[in-house]
Design a protein around this motif. Structure first.
Motif, mmCIF file in Angstrom:
data_model
loop_
_atom_site.group_PDB
_atom_site.id
_atom_site.type_symbol
_atom_site.label_atom_id
_atom_site.label_comp_id
_atom_site.label_asym_id
_atom_site.label_seq_id
_atom_site.Cartn_x
_atom_site.Cartn_y
_atom_site.Cartn_z
ATOM 1 N N GLY A 79 4.098 22.226 31.392
ATOM 2 C CA GLY A 79 4.494 20.669 32.230
ATOM 3 C C GLY A 79 5.662 20.904 31.257
ATOM 4 O O GLY A 79 7.070 20.145 32.176
ATOM 5 N N LEU A 80 5.624 19.914 30.256
ATOM 6 C CA LEU A 80 7.106 19.633 29.323
ATOM 7 C C LEU A 80 8.498 20.193 28.791
ATOM 8 O O LEU A 80 8.897 20.117 29.376
ATOM 9 N N GLY A 81 7.275 21.582 29.030
ATOM 10 C CA GLY A 81 8.111 22.951 28.925
ATOM 11 C C GLY A 81 8.914 23.072 29.765
ATOM 12 O O GLY A 81 10.303 22.843 30.129
ATOM 13 N N TYR A 82 8.513 22.766 31.356
ATOM 14 C CA TYR A 82 9.396 23.109 32.216
ATOM 15 C C TYR A 82 10.157 21.996 33.083
ATOM 16 O O TYR A 82 11.187 21.519 33.197
ATOM 17 N N PRO B 112 15.589 22.776 30.583
ATOM 18 C CA PRO B 112 17.067 22.058 31.930
ATOM 19 C C PRO B 112 17.767 21.549 30.667
ATOM 20 O O PRO B 112 19.196 21.925 30.676
ATOM 21 N N LEU B 113 16.961 22.212 29.404
ATOM 22 C CA LEU B 113 17.614 22.204 28.087
ATOM 23 C C LEU B 113 18.374 23.473 28.145
ATOM 24 O O LEU B 113 19.191 23.396 27.956
ATOM 25 N N MET C 191 8.805 16.790 21.628
ATOM 26 C CA MET C 191 9.392 17.731 23.114
ATOM 27 C C MET C 191 9.519 16.541 23.547
ATOM 28 O O MET C 191 10.191 15.727 24.184
ATOM 29 N N SER C 192 7.977 15.034 23.946
ATOM 30 C CA SER C 192 8.115 14.142 24.649
ATOM 31 C C SER C 192 9.767 13.659 24.331
ATOM 32 O O SER C 192 9.888 12.021 24.699
ATOM 33 N N PHE C 193 9.987 13.486 22.887
ATOM 34 C CA PHE C 193 11.340 12.591 22.739
ATOM 35 C C PHE C 193 12.597 13.474 23.110
ATOM 36 O O PHE C 193 13.047 11.976 23.462
ATOM 37 N N PHE D 212 18.313 18.198 37.513
ATOM 38 C CA PHE D 212 17.039 18.125 37.908
ATOM 39 C C PHE D 212 17.252 18.416 39.537
ATOM 40 O O PHE D 212 16.180 19.368 40.123
ATOM 41 N N LEU D 213 18.227 18.587 40.024
ATOM 42 C CA LEU D 213 18.930 18.286 41.005
ATOM 43 C C LEU D 213 18.816 20.363 41.732
ATOM 44 O O LEU D 213 18.329 20.541 42.423
ATOM 45 N N ALA D 214 19.191 21.236 40.402
ATOM 46 C CA ALA D 214 19.287 22.442 40.843
ATOM 47 C C ALA D 214 18.155 23.310 40.928
ATOM 48 O O ALA D 214 17.786 23.291 41.434
#
Lengths: 598, 372, 371
Positions: A25-28, A33-34, A430-432, A446-448
């Motif tokens: 999930g965090l990866g996605y 995005p990164l 990742m969570s940071f 995120f829009l894209a």
């Protein structure tokens, strides 16, 4: 072969499965995005093609990087803003740390009076939007350079403030550190509180002086908290835009975030995102240093001290003087900006400080084209659009707080339970990461990402859910910090005992893990809650008429110069947030400090 | 309350029909306007992205008149383009039309790829000048140079833009940060394009030719302007207030702030005037453009709203201040303001193609000297 | 049927840290078995694997007639299905629940009826004498009370095996004595199998019916406590049990005699008279005596210190540059510096090869493995 397979199958414990799900999930939500952002820096965008001879839109290129890092003007384009950014980020981090640590020491370790009040009030500067302090600074100290009405200080004393005092690095560092010192106050206060008094007492018995104890015992023990504070403030210093633009512009003090904005507005995202990448890399560097230097030592501060509280340092006859100084300082950082906001909302015409100009029109007046600024807008409290946007903001803030709170618990659980494992480290770092991403860039990406259905994820465009997801990702770092610190304080046996009793994973979480550290979790929800109420750049591309927020709707007043409305909304938000913080402290025993892992 | 609303709606509907009838003559060539109007009523609600907050007011009036509901999302120039672009790329076609600024960027990202198309409604077709039809212009915004009238009660202190680069104006000229203002970047490309005129004005003003280290007079101006310690601000409101505040010994001067700020000057007691003597341009003007989404779900409603915005009635929310000009020749300028035609003569605009190609250079030059 | 069987159980951390190494053990039903060893010997890991809180890397665990863990069968019973109760070293009482709620938690989770919970709670609370504390929160209890609650919480589930992880280490010395007796009584009363983890050899000796001695993750000896004491399988076992520590003296076997720093002793039974070479001689303090008069096989030594404990006298002497401790309970009233003669009891002495293995032992080396 079969045993290897069996071993794998049997290793699928809830925490493993949970961690892997989180990593996916965090990866996605974080890594993708990164990556997308990084990719943009190698692509030719429509308006960029004119500056790259012979290029086509969408082509791969190294030109952006060359221009930014190696061109003849690279110093002006990149390195100078970078240096300014570092100067500001370091300056504000150290100052915020110093103020926060001093206050924490006074409150925790001395017999200063009025501690309760000070401890509560010291958190409010963080609750207010950071630009309010910049606004207050200009109102107080502006000089002839930016003209208009005299600054209050000059008006009262007749002294013209010098430019370096009124604008640029100095006030940027001061106002940002006045905004962020509560981080240090909360974290270091927590650390000081947790240091076992016996550790100090034994040093005292060995003949160590007070300063020696402070330097050799207390400081090293508080070091993880000091580093945490530094990391949190420094990262914020890297990405902040409003205050440096507002206070730095008049004397040409530009930072990396200006480069990001300028190039996004110039429709050169390829160049703009390089600045964003640089900010993220700097943040990662600090994060890495933090991990290297503190690493495993972090845990010892959070062990709740069993020993008695150390004897308080007697301030003697100075105690009241010091308390008064502290109270004046804190009230100054709260009251002055609030007044600077409030005064605009009750002046019929701005800048005319006369009794007959006083009005409640902008709060409760009818729509009129003839009064004051002649806005034709009903007063804030009677303006159904504003009130419904405020309602949306509150709804979003509460939902995000709850969702991040729950995720923070679960991710914190996974991180702590899998300690020593690569999964734990990956999750932790990742969570940071979202904390380091400039929100203006995050919003666009995120829009894209979410505008079209992708695999199992339907298009979330225009939905309230998307706002929730975006805010959740963005503020997860706070909640995870709270979750990790809470979980660290729960020994694994507490859960194992429930496991032995036959409690399912869900029952264990529900009946043991969560209730045991209830107040810490609720505290972890406070910062996301506060942050949502003032988020703009992250959400501006994602809101729809139905999901207008207090911050996005006030834009329409800002661009017409109708500040009474904008400021009034900010005031309302501050009041709501402070009230909810106080209520949750009373009802739930929450403490923002715990929310930071303090 | 409800009753009142209904009455108002009826009254408005009658007016609307009047407009429609009046306009139908011109529209008759290749489209059946009545059919569009009828279809618009069927389509119902409309979603508009707009950079100007007054669109919301216009939408309110429009809804009251036609019963077609318009939802307006207010976005910054760049945000609007970015959002519309990303949505179009992703195939999300919620927005029906946009009220956009920074046409240079919008054209590149939205119109050229075919996401947004131009539409000229009947009134515009009949009355607007050709140059205001593609893209369809809602109105023009004027940006000016300004000074404090307490300090300069008698004469305009500015006679050339090059004055701003002289010692007398050192550290006294304010401008909204070009780096974060797309239209400033566009406007300054015109200074590059008309470099010769700019250089000629220098010679007129100082009696000697302009010596340049930059490639042209436009960029040379940017350099000299910034080297003359220009003050970079983040808001036009703050600039007009700073310039016009009374009781200042040494008030600053404003460059390129929106002229509409002068509307509030009497209310706020600001002593401010725009320079009418400055050469070779009084500032610049730029369009607010209307574009229809190529994939609009409510194309007819959008067309009817565009038609409404082309009328004087539809333009009313913008007509309450100086510095905003309808391309509709029947529109009377704001009291004390000059008509658009007057401004068009004395103010530079910009060439879209040239601006698209050169604004990167302008921005880089700006950054080079501003951030040095 | 044994209560618990470990078969070739290993636990690896990473690729080369072996916490437990090829451990095979049968814990008899109804026994009070102690896993004993210094910290880091793998005893807690073993306990956790039995409980199901940790999984072996290799090997099989059976509990009663069930396979609790087997990699081959891909079986790993969840802890609650193993019929065990575990009392944690820290007690792991839930601070947000009252004593009563702590104890009844397991029954509630398993959806036992309210009336039955109340009845069982009353019974277990009475048995452990904590019925007065049921309404309190655990932070309001003393260490001993907390421990009783922790035990009650486990007993109420009526486990077939009770696992105790160093339950006495957080108590002070006098309370520890009381609790030892109480645990022993609990064992006798319930007849339940108890698996007890400790690093305290005295606890192991006083309470257990069996001791499994572990070092570096490997089983050293599995036998009743007094057997381990009297016939240690190796030097480590001899050294680890007993207070004061056993005297280990280097010596040689030569010509059918043990020669050691002047002591000259006959070979014990079971050692072939053909052996010769270096050995270590293990002599417990109570197996040595000091005499004022010389006798056969005695060596002259000088008393270096005298340590009376009230009931006993500990003497220390120098022999072969080594300090030897002797315990006597009759008062010969020797003084420091006095020249005396040391005598060893040849029947009870223990002989170890240089590898550390016992040369003579009446019990199998690793009893559990073959039995």
């Amino acid at each position: 072969m079969r045993t290897a397979y069996n071993r794998f199958r049997m290793s699928l414990t809830p925490q493993r499965i949970l961690s892997v799900l989180f990593i996916i999930g965090l990866g996605y939500l974080v890594i993708v995005p990164l990556f997308l952002m990084l990719r943009e820096t190698f692509i030719v965008h429509p308006l960029e093609r004119f500056q790259i001879p012979g290029s086509q839109v969408g082509e791969l290129t190294l030109a952006h990087w060359k221009r930014t890092l190696f061109s003849e003007n690279a110093y002006a384009f990149f390195y100078h803003p970078l240096l300014n950014t570092l100067k500001i980020a370091f300056g504000m981090s150290f100052l915020a740390l110093a103020i926060g640590a001093l206050l924490a020491w006074l409150v925790v370790r001395t017999d200063m009076p009025m501690k309760g009040f000070i401890a509560n009030a010291a958190i409010i500067p963080y609750i207010m939007p950071s630009w309010t302090l910049a606004l207050a600074w200009i109102t107080l100290f502006k000089n002839e350079r930016i003209g208009g009405d005299q600054g209050i200080f000059s008006a009262l004393t007749g002294i013209e403030t010098p430019d370096w005092f009124a604008y640029g690095t100095f006030p940027i560092i001061i106002t940002l550190s006045l905004h962020y010192f509560p981080f240090g106050f909360m974290l270091i206060g927590g650390a000081l509180r947790n240091i076992d008094a016996q550790l100090e007492e034994s040093a005292e018995l060995l003949g160590a002086s007070r300063p020696t104890i402070l330097r050799r015992i207390v400081m090293p023990l508080a070091l993880p908290a000091i580093f945490s504070t530094f990391l949190l403030t420094f990262s914020r210093g890297l990405g902040t835009f409003g205050t440096p633009a507002f206070l730095g512009g008049p004397v040409r003090e530009f930072v990396l975030s200006t480069s990001l904005y300028a190039n996004l507005i110039g429709q050169r995202p390829g160049i703009g995102y390089i600045a964003a990448v640089a900010m993220i890399l700097l943040g990662v560097l600090v994060l890495y240093m933090d991990h290297k230097i503190i690493g495993t030592r972090r845990s010892f501060v959070t062990i709740s001290g069993k020993g008695a509280r150390a004897g308080l340092v007697a301030l003697g006859r100075w105690r009241w003087v010091i308390a008064a100084g502290v109270v004046i300082f804190i009230l100054g950082t709260i009251v002055v900006p609030i007044c600077a906001l409030a005064i605009d909302t009750v002046m019929l015409r701005p800048g005319i400080y006369a009794w007959e100009n006083f009005t409640w029109h902008y709060w409760i007046g009818d729509a009129s084209l003839n009064i004051g600024l002649g806005t034709g807008e009903p007063g804030i409290l009677r303006n159904s659009q504003l009130m419904s946007a405020l309602g949306n903001t509150m709804k979003l803030a509460v939902v995000v707080a709850v969702v991040t709170g729950i995720l923070g618990i679960l991710v914190g659980y996974a991180i702590v339970r899998m300690r020593g494992n690569w999964i734990s480290q990956a999750l932790d770092q990742m969570s940071f990461l979202p904390y380091l991403m400039p929100s203006i860039a995050l919003g666009a990406i995120f829009l894209a990402m979410f505008a079209v259905p992708r695999g199992p994820i339907p298009s979330l465009h225009g939905s309230f859910l998307l706002l929730v997801i975006v805010c959740t990702v963005s503020y997860l770092p706070y909640a995870v910090k709270a979750g990790v610190s809470a979980m660290r304080q729960i020994g694994p046996e507490l859960e194992e005992a429930a496991l032995m009793a036959g409690a399912s994973w869900w029952t264990r979480m529900r009946r043991v893990m969560i209730p045991v550290q209830k107040s810490t979790y609720f505290s972890g929800m406070l910062l996301p809650f506060i942050s949502v109420t003032r988020e703009l750049s992250l959400l501006i591309l994602l809101v729809t008429p139905a999901t207008q927020l207090a911050t996005t709707i006030t834009l329409r007043y800002t661009d017409r110069g109708w500040y009474p409305y904008t400021n009034g909304m900010v005031l309302l938000l501050i009041i709501i947030v402070v009230t909810s913080t106080v209520i949750s402290r009373r009802v739930m025993g929450t403490n923002i400090a715990k929310g930071l892992g303090g | 309350m409800l009753n009142k609303k209904i009455t108002r709606t009826c009254a408005a509907a009658v007016t609307a029909m009047g407009i429609a009838l009046g306009a139908s003559g011109a529209a008759a060539q290749d489209e059946d306007w009545a059919q569009i109007e009828a279809a618009a009523k069927e389509e119902g609600a409309l979603l508009v992205y707009s950079t100007t907050s007054r669109t919301a007011k216009a939408a309110e009036n429009f809804s009251a008149m036609t019963g077609i509901n318009v939802e307006v999302v207010r976005l910054g120039e760049q945000d609007l383009i970015q959002r519309t672009y990303q949505e179009s790329v992703a195939g999300v076609h919620d927005v029906d039309m946009v009220v956009a600024e920074d046409w240079v960027a919008a054209r590149e990202l939205l119109a050229n790829p075919g996401y947004m198309i131009n539409y000229v409604p009947p009134t515009a077709r009949e009355l607007f000048a050709e140059e205001d039809k593609d893209p369809l212009v809602l109105g023009y915004i004027g940006r000016v140079f300004g000074y404090n009238t307490e300090k300069h009660p008698d004469a305009d202190p500015l006679s050339s833009v090059w004055d701003l680069t002289t010692e007398e104006f050192r550290g006294r000229v304010m401008i909204r940060d070009v780096a974060i203002t797309g239209e400033h970047q566009n406007a300054l490309t015109e200074w590059v394009r008309r470099s010769d005129e700019l250089a000629a004005d220098y010679e007129r003003r100082f009696g000697k030719p302009l010596e340049m280290t930059e490639d042209n007079a436009g960029l040379e101006f940017i350099k000299r302007f910034l080297e003359n310690d220009a003050i970079i601000m983040t808001s036009d409101t703050k600039i007009s207030e700073a310039v016009g505040a009374p009781g200042q010994d040494n008030p600053p001067y404003g460059m390129f702030y929106v002229y509409s700020k002068h509307r509030d000057a009497p209310l706020q007691g600001l002593k401010i005037s725009d320079s009418r003597a400055i050469q070779p341009t009084l500032g610049y003007y730029y369009p607010i453009v209307l574009q229809l989404s190529a994939n609009a779900k409510h194309p007819n409603a959008a067309k009817v709203f565009m038609e409404y915005l082309s009328t004087m009635e539809g333009f009313a929310p913008w007509a309450d201040s100086p510095g905003v000009y309808s391309p509709n020749p029947n529109q009377v300028p704001f009291e004390g303001d000059m008509p658009l035609s007057w401004w068009k003569e004395k103010m530079w605009h910009y060439d879209r193609d040239f601006a698209a190609e050169n604004r990167g250079i302008v921005l880089d030059t700006w950054l080079k000297y501003a951030q040095r | 049927m044994p209560a618990i069987v470990l078969d070739g159980v290993s636990r690896l951390y990473g690729s080369n840290v072996r916490a437990v190494s090829d451990l095979s053990l049968e814990i008899p039903d109804g026994s009070f078995t102690t896993l004993l060893g210094p910290s880091g010997c793998g005893k807690t890991t073993t306990l956790r694997m039995i409980a199901g809180l940790d999984s072996p890397t290799y090997g099989t665990i059976r509990i009663g007639d069930k396979i609790a863990f087997s990699l081959e069968d891909a079986t790993s019973l969840p802890p609650s299905k193993r019929g065990l109760g575990l009392v944690f070293q820290s007690y792991a009482l839930w601070p947000h629940l009252t004593v009563a709620k702590n104890i009844s938690f397991g029954l509630e989770v398993q959806k036992v009826g309210k009336a039955e919970i109340a009845q069982r709670l009353e019974k277990v609370a009475a048995a452990l004498q904590i019925d007065q504390l049921l309404g309190r929160y655990t932070s309001e209890l003393s260490g001993g009370q907390q421990q009783r609650v922790a035990i009650a919480r486990v007993l109420i589930m009526e486990p077939s095996v009770l696992l105790l992880d160093e339950p006495l280490s957080n108590l002070d010395a006098t309370l520890r004595m009381d609790m030892r007796a109480e645990l022993k009584r609990l064992h006798n009363d319930t007849g339940a199998t108890i698996l007890y983890v400790t690093h305290d050899q005295l606890e192991a000796l006083t309470m257990s019916t069996h001791i499994a001695l572990l070092q570096n993750g490997e089983l050293q000896q599995f036998a009743p406590p007094l057997d381990v004491y009297a016939q240690p399988a190796n030097e480590f076992a001899a050294d680890f049990l007993g207070n004061p520590r056993i005297n280990l003296i280097e010596g040689r076997i030569e010509g059918g005699r043990i020669l050691c720093g002047g002591l000259d002793l006959p070979l014990p039974d079971g050692v072939s008279s053909g052996e010769s070479g270096p050995v270590k001689l293990g002599l417990r303090a109570e197996e040595l005596r000091l005499h004022r008069q010389a006798g056969p096989g005695m060596v002259p030594v000088q008393v270096t210190s005298v340590l009376p404990t009230g009931s006993d006298w500990y003497y220390q002497v120098r022999l072969n540059a080594q300090t030897i401790t002797i315990r006597q309970n009759d008062p010969p009233h020797l003084k420091e510096g006095e020249e005396v003669f040391l005598a060893a009891h040849p029947d009870t002495l223990k002989l170890f090869a240089t590898s550390g293995k016992a040369l003579v032992s009446s019990v199998p080396e690793v009893a559990g493995a073959e039995a």
